[in-house]
Design a protein around this motif. Sequence first.
Motif, mmCIF file in Angstrom:
data_model
loop_
_atom_site.group_PDB
_atom_site.id
_atom_site.type_symbol
_atom_site.label_atom_id
_atom_site.label_comp_id
_atom_site.label_asym_id
_atom_site.label_seq_id
_atom_site.Cartn_x
_atom_site.Cartn_y
_atom_site.Cartn_z
ATOM 1 N N UNK A 180 0.839 -1.202 0.000
ATOM 2 C CA UNK A 180 0.000 0.000 0.000
ATOM 3 C C UNK A 180 0.875 1.254 0.000
ATOM 4 N N UNK A 181 2.003 1.180 0.651
ATOM 5 C CA UNK A 181 2.895 2.332 0.793
ATOM 6 C C UNK A 181 3.784 2.551 -0.431
ATOM 7 N N UNK A 182 4.283 1.452 -1.011
ATOM 8 C CA UNK A 182 5.264 1.569 -2.095
ATOM 9 C C UNK A 182 4.783 1.007 -3.432
ATOM 10 N N UNK A 185 11.280 -1.220 -2.045
ATOM 11 C CA UNK A 185 11.690 0.004 -1.341
ATOM 12 C C UNK A 185 13.137 0.013 -0.869
ATOM 13 N N UNK A 186 13.759 -1.145 -0.738
ATOM 14 C CA UNK A 186 15.096 -1.211 -0.146
ATOM 15 C C UNK A 186 16.156 -1.593 -1.172
ATOM 16 N N UNK A 187 17.321 -1.020 -1.001
ATOM 17 C CA UNK A 187 18.510 -1.390 -1.769
ATOM 18 C C UNK A 187 19.572 -1.801 -0.757
ATOM 19 N N UNK A 188 20.110 -3.002 -0.922
ATOM 20 C CA UNK A 188 21.120 -3.524 0.000
ATOM 21 C C UNK A 188 22.383 -3.832 -0.795
ATOM 22 N N UNK A 189 23.507 -3.271 -0.338
ATOM 23 C CA UNK A 189 24.773 -3.442 -1.034
ATOM 24 C C UNK A 189 25.848 -3.941 -0.066
ATOM 25 N N UNK A 190 26.713 -4.785 -0.590
ATOM 26 C CA UNK A 190 27.966 -5.117 0.088
ATOM 27 C C UNK A 190 29.049 -4.374 -0.686
ATOM 28 N N UNK A 191 29.844 -3.567 0.006
ATOM 29 C CA UNK A 191 30.720 -2.612 -0.674
ATOM 30 C C UNK A 191 32.176 -2.753 -0.262
ATOM 31 N N UNK A 192 33.076 -2.656 -1.244
ATOM 32 C CA UNK A 192 34.500 -2.430 -1.004
ATOM 33 C C UNK A 192 34.853 -1.144 -1.727
ATOM 34 N N UNK A 193 35.075 -0.080 -0.983
ATOM 35 C CA UNK A 193 35.280 1.241 -1.582
ATOM 36 C C UNK A 193 36.653 1.782 -1.225
ATOM 37 N N UNK A 194 37.486 1.937 -2.222
ATOM 38 C CA UNK A 194 38.806 2.539 -2.019
ATOM 39 C C UNK A 194 38.751 4.012 -2.394
ATOM 40 N N UNK A 195 37.916 4.755 -1.690
ATOM 41 C CA UNK A 195 37.775 6.182 -1.951
ATOM 42 C C UNK A 195 36.588 6.466 -2.853
ATOM 43 N N UNK A 196 35.807 7.478 -2.528
ATOM 44 C CA UNK A 196 34.740 7.962 -3.418
ATOM 45 C C UNK A 196 34.556 9.455 -3.183
ATOM 46 N N UNK A 197 33.591 10.041 -3.840
ATOM 47 C CA UNK A 197 33.452 11.495 -3.870
ATOM 48 C C UNK A 197 32.920 12.080 -2.560
#
Length: 414
Positions: free
Chosen positions: A117-119, A124-136
């Motif tokens: 009813x709401x969405x 509605x959800x986004x789930x990520x597993x992240x390896x980030x070597x620097x971002x903006x």
Amino acid sequence: MLDKDLYLIVPILIEQPTWGGSYIPKLKGITREPLLSGIRIGQSYELAGVSRVIPCSQFFAMSRPDEQGSYVAPPVYEVHLRRSRESQLSDTAIPSLPLHDLLVQHPIEILGKSIARRFGTSMPALIKYTQALGNSFQLHVKETEESTTHWLSKPETWFFLEPGSITLGVKPGCNWQAYEKACREIATGMELLSKHAMKGSLTPVQARGEADRMVLAHNPWQFVNCLRVDSGTIIDPSAGGIHHSWEEDANCPLGNILYEVQRDRSDSVSTIRSFDKGKFNPDGSVRSVQIDDYFKYIDRSEDANSPKNLMGQAQLIRKDTGGRVSKLFETAYYRSDMIFLSDRMAPWLEHTDESFHHIFVKEGAIQIGIEGSDKTVGVREGWSVFVPAQVGAYHLRGHGGTKAEVIKTYIPKS
């Protein structure tokens, strides 16, 4: 009528040539896969509106149970290549289907009545597993500002799985005029260097060297809070208007390893950048920044920019002989709990309670099954299962009676 079933998520592995790594493939046990040869993976989409899923009931007909009586889920994944913008499935012999199709056809059974009813028919959800070597350097607008701009809010929360290095909030007493001037001069300089690099009047090495010297001279980091965070730290900039970035740090050689939960909204409509670390795309171009909007929508209040107001730790909420549960974080759009399964063979009972559940195996391996069924699916470390709202009661246990840790994410009642 949709039959009750569990669904293995086909993760989307995102190539990030400038800041990815090999942590995620190692976690999932797929480092030797030919599709991943020479590719740096920056993120794995563990749940998104564009996810594909595999009905777990398929495994019952396709394979035999292991010694623990479980039908082990195969490692099927999708790779998205940034440069060619192409995607490829690792195994097309195992049928999968778009989660979106299930949402359109069976929104209440999949999401739950109040969530549908709401969405509507959107995940509605986004789930990520992240390896980030620097971002903006970036931020997202507040939900209350959506009516005055084309930008959409994007509540997000991070759970660090290894020590990391970040910027979070702007320093007290920040000279806003000087900060904005630094960002603008870097952006202007990067556009000029990009033109020379793309024309060939500067080599890539020369362009990067000039960019590094320019960034060092202006030093945007002097205006923001630079922090090292421990494994287990929770960062919650979900209110919006909060400056944030992931950093490169020699003391954190893996980069930033984290589990992200957020609203499923694309960067193109929700992420406002002021400084992209002096980076070039492989062709010499640079990513656009939105300096006007960054400084228009950033929250300049001292409380909003205080890191201690944006950081937290897990809170124990339940414990018994079968394991324990800690609440990680909760917003109006999502909640995540950590479930620690003991080495006892007794199952851990869960109930969807009018919301789908997303189960990610953080450590170990699990067996999962619908209550009342004698069939269970074995899920390995680093892989996810989607539990539709209509399932109701289901049970978890460490595979073969071993310890395991899972992250459960769902939509809280509004």
